[in-house]
Design a protein around this motif. Structure first.
Motif, PDB file in Angstrom:
ATOM      1  N   PRO A 167       0.839  -1.213   0.000  1.00  0.00           N
ATOM      2  CA  PRO A 167       0.000   0.000   0.000  1.00  0.00           C
ATOM      3  C   PRO A 167       0.865   1.251   0.000  1.00  0.00           C
ATOM      4  O   PRO A 167       1.879   1.318   0.709  1.00  0.00           O
ATOM      5  N   GLY A 168       0.469   2.215  -0.813  1.00  0.00           N
ATOM      6  CA  GLY A 168       1.250   3.428  -0.963  1.00  0.00           C
ATOM      7  C   GLY A 168       2.299   3.358  -2.054  1.00  0.00           C
ATOM      8  O   GLY A 168       2.904   4.388  -2.398  1.00  0.00           O
ATOM      9  N   GLY A 169       2.511   2.194  -2.583  1.00  0.00           N
ATOM     10  CA  GLY A 169       3.526   2.005  -3.613  1.00  0.00           C
ATOM     11  C   GLY A 169       3.028   2.364  -5.004  1.00  0.00           C
ATOM     12  O   GLY A 169       1.897   2.820  -5.189  1.00  0.00           O
ATOM     13  N   SER A 170       3.924   2.155  -5.983  1.00  0.00           N
ATOM     14  CA  SER A 170       3.626   2.492  -7.369  1.00  0.00           C
ATOM     15  C   SER A 170       3.877   1.290  -8.267  1.00  0.00           C
ATOM     16  O   SER A 170       4.656   0.395  -7.932  1.00  0.00           O
ATOM     17  N   LEU A 171       3.211   1.329  -9.410  1.00  0.00           N
ATOM     18  CA  LEU A 171       3.362   0.270 -10.396  1.00  0.00           C
ATOM     19  C   LEU A 171       3.039   0.868 -11.759  1.00  0.00           C
ATOM     20  O   LEU A 171       2.171   1.761 -11.861  1.00  0.00           O
ATOM     21  N   ARG A 172       3.709   0.377 -12.785  1.00  0.00           N
ATOM     22  CA  ARG A 172       3.443   0.856 -14.140  1.00  0.00           C
ATOM     23  C   ARG A 172       3.039  -0.326 -15.009  1.00  0.00           C
ATOM     24  O   ARG A 172       3.816  -1.276 -15.168  1.00  0.00           O
ATOM     25  N   LEU A 173       1.848  -0.254 -15.568  1.00  0.00           N
ATOM     26  CA  LEU A 173       1.370  -1.275 -16.487  1.00  0.00           C
ATOM     27  C   LEU A 173       1.600  -0.815 -17.925  1.00  0.00           C
ATOM     28  O   LEU A 173       1.490   0.381 -18.219  1.00  0.00           O
ATOM     29  N   SER A 174       1.900  -1.770 -18.780  1.00  0.00           N
ATOM     30  CA  SER A 174       2.071  -1.479 -20.191  1.00  0.00           C
ATOM     31  C   SER A 174       1.219  -2.423 -21.020  1.00  0.00           C
ATOM     32  O   SER A 174       1.010  -3.578 -20.637  1.00  0.00           O
ATOM     33  N   CYS A 175       0.754  -1.909 -22.158  1.00  0.00           N
ATOM     34  CA  CYS A 175      -0.023  -2.724 -23.090  1.00  0.00           C
ATOM     35  C   CYS A 175       0.570  -2.524 -24.477  1.00  0.00           C
ATOM     36  O   CYS A 175       0.569  -1.406 -25.003  1.00  0.00           O
ATOM     37  N   ALA A 176       1.082  -3.612 -25.034  1.00  0.00           N
ATOM     38  CA  ALA A 176       1.648  -3.573 -26.377  1.00  0.00           C
ATOM     39  C   ALA A 176       0.593  -4.039 -27.365  1.00  0.00           C
ATOM     40  O   ALA A 176      -0.013  -5.107 -27.180  1.00  0.00           O
ATOM     41  N   ALA A 177       0.372  -3.254 -28.406  1.00  0.00           N
ATOM     42  CA  ALA A 177      -0.675  -3.550 -29.382  1.00  0.00           C
ATOM     43  C   ALA A 177      -0.069  -3.882 -30.729  1.00  0.00           C
ATOM     44  O   ALA A 177       0.780  -3.152 -31.226  1.00  0.00           O
ATOM     45  N   SER A 178      -0.520  -4.976 -31.325  1.00  0.00           N
ATOM     46  CA  SER A 178      -0.074  -5.348 -32.662  1.00  0.00           C
ATOM     47  C   SER A 178      -0.999  -6.382 -33.254  1.00  0.00           C
ATOM     48  O   SER A 178      -1.566  -7.193 -32.519  1.00  0.00           O
ATOM     49  N   LYS A 197       5.680   3.270 -30.439  1.00  0.00           N
ATOM     50  CA  LYS A 197       5.774   1.920 -29.887  1.00  0.00           C
ATOM     51  C   LYS A 197       4.448   1.170 -29.941  1.00  0.00           C
ATOM     52  O   LYS A 197       4.399  -0.030 -29.632  1.00  0.00           O
ATOM     53  N   ASN A 198       3.376   1.855 -30.337  1.00  0.00           N
ATOM     54  CA  ASN A 198       2.039   1.235 -30.314  1.00  0.00           C
ATOM     55  C   ASN A 198       1.734   0.653 -28.936  1.00  0.00           C
ATOM     56  O   ASN A 198       1.398  -0.536 -28.789  1.00  0.00           O
ATOM     57  N   SER A 199       1.866   1.488 -27.939  1.00  0.00           N
ATOM     58  CA  SER A 199       1.646   1.005 -26.585  1.00  0.00           C
ATOM     59  C   SER A 199       0.889   2.040 -25.758  1.00  0.00           C
ATOM     60  O   SER A 199       0.880   3.231 -26.086  1.00  0.00           O
ATOM     61  N   VAL A 200       0.257   1.552 -24.725  1.00  0.00           N
ATOM     62  CA  VAL A 200      -0.429   2.431 -23.787  1.00  0.00           C
ATOM     63  C   VAL A 200      -0.032   2.005 -22.379  1.00  0.00           C
ATOM     64  O   VAL A 200       0.002   0.811 -22.074  1.00  0.00           O
ATOM     65  N   ASP A 201       0.295   2.960 -21.557  1.00  0.00           N
ATOM     66  CA  ASP A 201       0.750   2.693 -20.201  1.00  0.00           C
ATOM     67  C   ASP A 201      -0.240   3.228 -19.175  1.00  0.00           C
ATOM     68  O   ASP A 201      -1.002   4.160 -19.454  1.00  0.00           O
ATOM     69  N   LEU A 202      -0.196   2.633 -18.006  1.00  0.00           N
ATOM     70  CA  LEU A 202      -0.961   3.131 -16.876  1.00  0.00           C
ATOM     71  C   LEU A 202      -0.009   3.235 -15.694  1.00  0.00           C
ATOM     72  O   LEU A 202       0.427   2.214 -15.150  1.00  0.00           O
ATOM     73  N   GLN A 203       0.336   4.450 -15.332  1.00  0.00           N
ATOM     74  CA  GLN A 203       1.185   4.690 -14.174  1.00  0.00           C
ATOM     75  C   GLN A 203       0.286   4.816 -12.954  1.00  0.00           C
ATOM     76  O   GLN A 203      -0.598   5.673 -12.918  1.00  0.00           O
ATOM     77  N   MET A 204       0.529   3.949 -11.973  1.00  0.00           N
ATOM     78  CA  MET A 204      -0.317   3.916 -10.783  1.00  0.00           C
ATOM     79  C   MET A 204       0.516   4.278  -9.560  1.00  0.00           C
ATOM     80  O   MET A 204       1.596   3.719  -9.342  1.00  0.00           O
ATOM     81  N   ALA A 205       0.028   5.228  -8.783  1.00  0.00           N
ATOM     82  CA  ALA A 205       0.726   5.669  -7.586  1.00  0.00           C
ATOM     83  C   ALA A 205      -0.230   5.648  -6.393  1.00  0.00           C
ATOM     84  O   ALA A 205      -1.449   5.553  -6.562  1.00  0.00           O
ATOM     85  N   SER A 206       0.355   5.735  -5.210  1.00  0.00           N
ATOM     86  CA  SER A 206      -0.442   5.737  -3.971  1.00  0.00           C
ATOM     87  C   SER A 206      -1.451   4.604  -3.970  1.00  0.00           C
ATOM     88  O   SER A 206      -2.637   4.795  -3.672  1.00  0.00           O
ATOM     89  N   LEU A 207      -0.985   3.422  -4.306  1.00  0.00           N
ATOM     90  CA  LEU A 207      -1.888   2.280  -4.458  1.00  0.00           C
ATOM     91  C   LEU A 207      -2.514   1.874  -3.136  1.00  0.00           C
ATOM     92  O   LEU A 207      -1.889   1.970  -2.062  1.00  0.00           O
ATOM     93  N   LYS A 208      -3.756   1.440  -3.253  1.00  0.00           N
ATOM     94  CA  LYS A 208      -4.548   1.019  -2.094  1.00  0.00           C
ATOM     95  C   LYS A 208      -4.964  -0.438  -2.270  1.00  0.00           C
ATOM     96  O   LYS A 208      -4.982  -0.954  -3.390  1.00  0.00           O
TER      97      LYS A 208
END
Length: 117
Positions: A14-25, A76-87
């Motif tokens: 909790p309180g940490g961060s994570l970055r998700l990526s989605c590669a599209a092709s 890069k044909n990608s979409v990211d989701l930067q997540m912070a202050s995770l609960k």
């Protein structure tokens, strides 16, 4: 065959961060609005964040506003989701989604995010 492949999920405190990526092709990435959805156990899938195909306009669920940031890379044909202050309530399987103006849409298989100490 169009593929959306998510990565970056995992276990975070909790309180940490994570970055998700989605590669599209392979498809015309710039023609699609891209979104991240999530589904927690026993709950319906919900929209977390979206970004338009042109202009990069973004929209967020109230529950993640000011904590999550969606972005896309047209090279890069990608979409990211930067997540912070995770609960703990952010724990879910996160899915990448693509939608064009004709209603054609694609889903990724999802990546698990677990927020726990």
């Amino acid at each position: 065959e169009v593929q959306l492949v998510e990565s970056g999920g995992g276990l975070v405190q909790p309180g940490g961060s994570l970055r998700l990526s989605c590669a599209a092709s392979p498809f015309t990435f710039s023609s699609y609005a891209m979104s991240w959805y999530r589904q927690a156990p026993g709950k319906e899938r919900e929209l977390v964040a979206s970004i338009t195909s042109v202009g990069g306009n973004t929209k967020y669920a109230d529950s993640v506003k000011d904590r999550f940031t969606i972005s896309r890379d047209y090279v890069k044909n990608s979409v990211d989701l930067q997540m912070a202050s995770l609960k703990a309530e952010d724990t879910a399987v996160y899915y990448c989604h693509a939608l064009d103006n004709y209603g054609t849409n694609y889903w990724g298989r999802g990546t698990q995010v677990t927020v726990s100490s």
